[in-house]
Design a protein around this motif. Structure first.
Motif, short mmCIF file in Angstrom:
data_model
loop_
_atom_site.label_atom_id
_atom_site.label_comp_id
_atom_site.label_asym_id
_atom_site.label_seq_id
_atom_site.Cartn_x
_atom_site.Cartn_y
_atom_site.Cartn_z
N THR B 40 46.94 35.60 29.32
CA THR B 40 46.59 34.33 28.69
C THR B 40 46.17 34.55 27.23
O THR B 40 46.44 33.71 26.39
N ALA B 41 45.56 35.69 26.95
CA ALA B 41 45.18 35.99 25.56
C ALA B 41 46.42 36.08 24.68
O ALA B 41 46.43 35.60 23.55
N TYR B 347 39.52 43.17 27.09
CA TYR B 347 39.02 43.03 25.72
C TYR B 347 39.44 44.23 24.88
O TYR B 347 39.92 44.08 23.76
N ALA B 348 39.30 45.43 25.47
CA ALA B 348 39.70 46.65 24.77
C ALA B 348 41.20 46.61 24.48
O ALA B 348 41.64 46.94 23.36
N GLY B 349 41.97 46.18 25.47
CA GLY B 349 43.42 46.11 25.31
C GLY B 349 43.82 45.14 24.21
O GLY B 349 44.71 45.42 23.39
N ALA B 359 47.16 38.42 19.69
CA ALA B 359 46.44 38.13 20.93
C ALA B 359 45.06 37.57 20.60
O ALA B 359 44.47 37.95 19.60
N TYR B 360 44.59 36.71 21.43
CA TYR B 360 43.36 35.99 21.11
C TYR B 360 42.66 35.58 22.40
O TYR B 360 43.25 34.95 23.26
N MET B 361 41.41 36.05 22.56
CA MET B 361 40.68 35.79 23.80
C MET B 361 39.63 34.72 23.52
O MET B 361 38.91 34.82 22.53
N SER B 365 38.62 31.82 28.84
CA SER B 365 39.20 32.82 29.72
C SER B 365 38.13 33.77 30.27
O SER B 365 38.24 34.24 31.39
N VAL B 366 37.08 34.01 29.47
CA VAL B 366 35.96 34.83 29.96
C VAL B 366 35.27 34.12 31.12
O VAL B 366 35.09 34.67 32.21
N ALA B 367 34.95 32.84 30.89
CA ALA B 367 34.27 32.04 31.92
C ALA B 367 35.15 31.94 33.16
O ALA B 367 34.68 32.08 34.29
#
Lengths: 223, 400
Positions: B40-41, B347-349, B359-361, B365-367
């Protein structure tokens, strides 16, 4: 205080055979008593103890605790009664290995539904000091001796200030000297704290601590 | 210490005592969450990248393209081929009063030879208005102006990437010659980087921009692929669309051209990414399901292992619900542990691929990752926990 009225515990093995773990028996334990339940292994004394301890339900008959019929209580109410009214001490100590000494002692207080009039942690520390377990609060059960483990189990039984302590072969896994110390501790609790003590044993030496004996033989109370 | 904290602590004490088993059990959730979050990121990043490209065009921009560009929520079939426009159309559209500026667009691709190197590139042929409409800023030199158009000047404005490639530095490129398809052009300016490129949007940094009149060298028919225009900011864009449509209908049938706002393209892009996201999440969900089953399996084993413990707890007063709660908390802790590790790994990836891919988080997506892992813990923990809660105290305590 606790009364077993014409209690029977039986298991159906098949259509025709029924096994009687405890034939019709009536037992009464009064407040501040020190009672021994004596009998050889397989006599039905464990079944009797489980019924007195409200861990098991009778097939027929009634258990009455302080005037309340157990058959009319639901599982949660019986759990609360075990929590507040009875303290258990077992032959294999039955401490929870991953919890520290202090946590084991405090465990019943986590399940308390009523509001305690004291701070359980303070009380636990007081008991630890009184019964010579100072410095062991943070130890895990496998790091202390058998006698110390059984003392922790007794303190766990005491944390909720129960009316009765029910001890199932409390010295069975201990040498005679340590066993004697544990029995002296129970005697002290009966005399000083006025706690009712019921011990289940097959040893006559241990049974002597009781002021009254209930004999169990071949699945029945014989007095 | 509250009861809740106490059981969370004792759950983690269990994990500490069997690290390998805990890790392997949470591995399924770890991989699932890692896959969902990373995919999704990437989707989000791509979408944001494309949105940003269109955002720079502003809200008062319109395109006229041949064929039906947007149809039924997707790109129409004839959007890339079909009719091409000419100077007559340009003059007709220039007469629409609410259009502030307009540029025709055509392009030519070929190998561009510079002083240092050569590279395959594309020239966009447009009017001077294109720079304003596209929101370009000049870095060195100047933009195209009206005289370049009128004189059919053989001049080009370069993107910074192609200028550097062909001439070494941006400053070196100014006033130098570049040859494309045997036609020699002079570079008069280099624009500031628009960034990105490669995915979805045009990579303006690698393009040249020249006068549309000069583009006729490569196209004797003098055709354009589309028009881009900027309208007066105070005028309602849909009324401008109507005017443009009327002008175009004088010559073309309704289905031979499209008038498109960037926001419309954006909503189509959003739609496509929405579907893509659903597919990605569906695929990743399978691994979450497998992870959940792994947790359920190990929880059944745990219930067997802890039968005696359940018996002890029941004897000292734990109610059925206390036992149920304890095992559900343990399953959820296991699941969240996997989820958190998966999130960390994702996150590291994402940090790792960010130099190459937008890519963008986001917080959602965390929640979502942590929420989904808790829900999995509850769903797959509840059956084993019920088994534990329903153990008969007397049988559980006799269990060895």
């Amino acid at each position: 205080m606790i009364k077993l009225d014409k209690v029977v515990k039986s298991y159906k093995i098949d259509e025709e055979t029924t096994f009687y773990a405890l034939k019709e028996s009536s037992v009464e334990i009064n407040e501040r008593e020190f009672v021994s339940i004596i009998g050889p292994s397989g006599s039905g004394k464990s079944t009797l103890m489980h019924l007195i301890g409200l861990l098991d339900k009778p097939t027929s008959g009634e258990i009455i605790v302080q005037g309340r019929k157990i058959s009319q209580l639901n599982d949660d109410q019986v759990s609360s009664l075990r929590n507040e009214f009875i303290g258990f001490v077992f032959q294999q100590f039955n401490l929870i290995p991953k919890l520290t000494v202090l946590e084991n002692i405090l465990l019943p207080s986590f399940y308390a539904r009523k509001k305690l009039e004291y701070d359980p942690r303070e009380k636990a520390m007081g008991l630890i000091k009184r019964f010579g377990l100072e410095g062991k609060e943070k130890s895990y059960p496998n790091k202390i001796s058998g006698g110390q483990q059984q003392r922790v189990a007794i303190l766990r039984a005491l944390i909720m200030e129960p009316k009765m302590i029910l001890a199932d072969e409390p010295t069975g896994n201990l040498d005679s000297k340590t066993g004697g110390e544990i029995m002296e501790m129970l005697k002290e609790l009966n005399e000083d704290e006025k706690i009712t003590i019921a011990i289940v044993t097959h040893e006559a030496d241990i049974a002597k601590y009781g002021k009254r004996a209930i004999h169990v033989k071949d699945g029945a109370v014989v007095k | 210490m509250s009861y809740f904290l106490f059981i969370v602590k004792s759950a983690f004490e269990d994990f500490r005592r069997s690290k390998m088993q805990t890790f392997l059990t949470s591995l399924g959730i770890l991989i699932g969450v890692f896959a969902v979050v990373t995919l999704t990121a990437m989707g989000l990043g791509l979408k944001k990248y494309i949105s940003d490209q269109f955002d720079s065009l502003g809200t008062n921009t319109l395109f006229v393209a041949p064929g039906k560009l947007l149809q039924g929520g997707g790109f129409g079939e004839s959007s890339l081929l079909g009719n091409r426009f000419d100077l007559k159309d340009l003059n007709r559209l220039k007469r629409v009063r609410s259009i502030k500026s307009i540029t025709p667009l055509s392009s030519k691709s070929g190998t561009a030879k510079g002083a240092k190197d050569s590279e395959f590139s594309t020239i966009f042929f447009s009017s001077e208005a294109f720079f304003d409409i596209s929101g370009f800023e000049i870095d060195k030199g100047r933009f195209l102006d009206k005289r370049d158009i009128d004189k059919r000047a053989k001049v080009l404005v370069a993107g910074p990437k192609i200028a550097e490639k062909l001439f070494g530095t941006i400053s070196e490129a100014i006033d130098k010659k570049v040859t494309i398809d045997n036609v020699s052009f002079t570079i008069i300016g280099v624009i500031k980087s628009k960034g990105g490129g490669g995915f979805g949007g045009p990579d303006y940094d690698s393009y040249f921009f020249g006068p549309y009149t000069t583009g006729f060298i490569f196209d004797p028919d003098k055709k354009f692929i589309r028009f881009a225009m900027k309208t007066d900011e105070n005028i309602n864009i849909s009324s401008v669309k109507e005017e443009v449509k009327d002008a175009m209908l004088k010559r073309y049938k309704d289905d031979e051209f499209s008038i498109v706002e960037p926001t419309e393209i954006l909503s189509v892009v959003n739609g496509i990414f929405g579907i893509m996201n659903i597919v990605l999440v569906a695929i990743a969900s399978i691994s979450l399901l497998v992870g959940g089953i792994g947790i359920m399996n190990i929880m059944y084993v745990t219930v067997s292992d802890k039968t005696k413990e359940v018996g002890i707890r029941r004897a000292i007063g734990a109610r059925k619900n206390d036992i149920l709660f304890q095992f559900i908390v343990e399953a959820v802790a296991l699941s969240i542990l996997g989820g958190a590790l998966g999130l960390g790994l994702a996150y590291a990836g994402i940090l790792l691929v960010q130099p190459f891919f937008p890519a963008y988080m986001d917080v959602t997506s965390v929640a979502l990752a942590l929420g989904v892992s808790s829900v999995i813990g509850i769903i797959f923990g509840v059956l084993p926990a019920r088994k534990a809660a329903n153990l008969e105290p007397v049988e559980a305590i006799r269990y060895e």
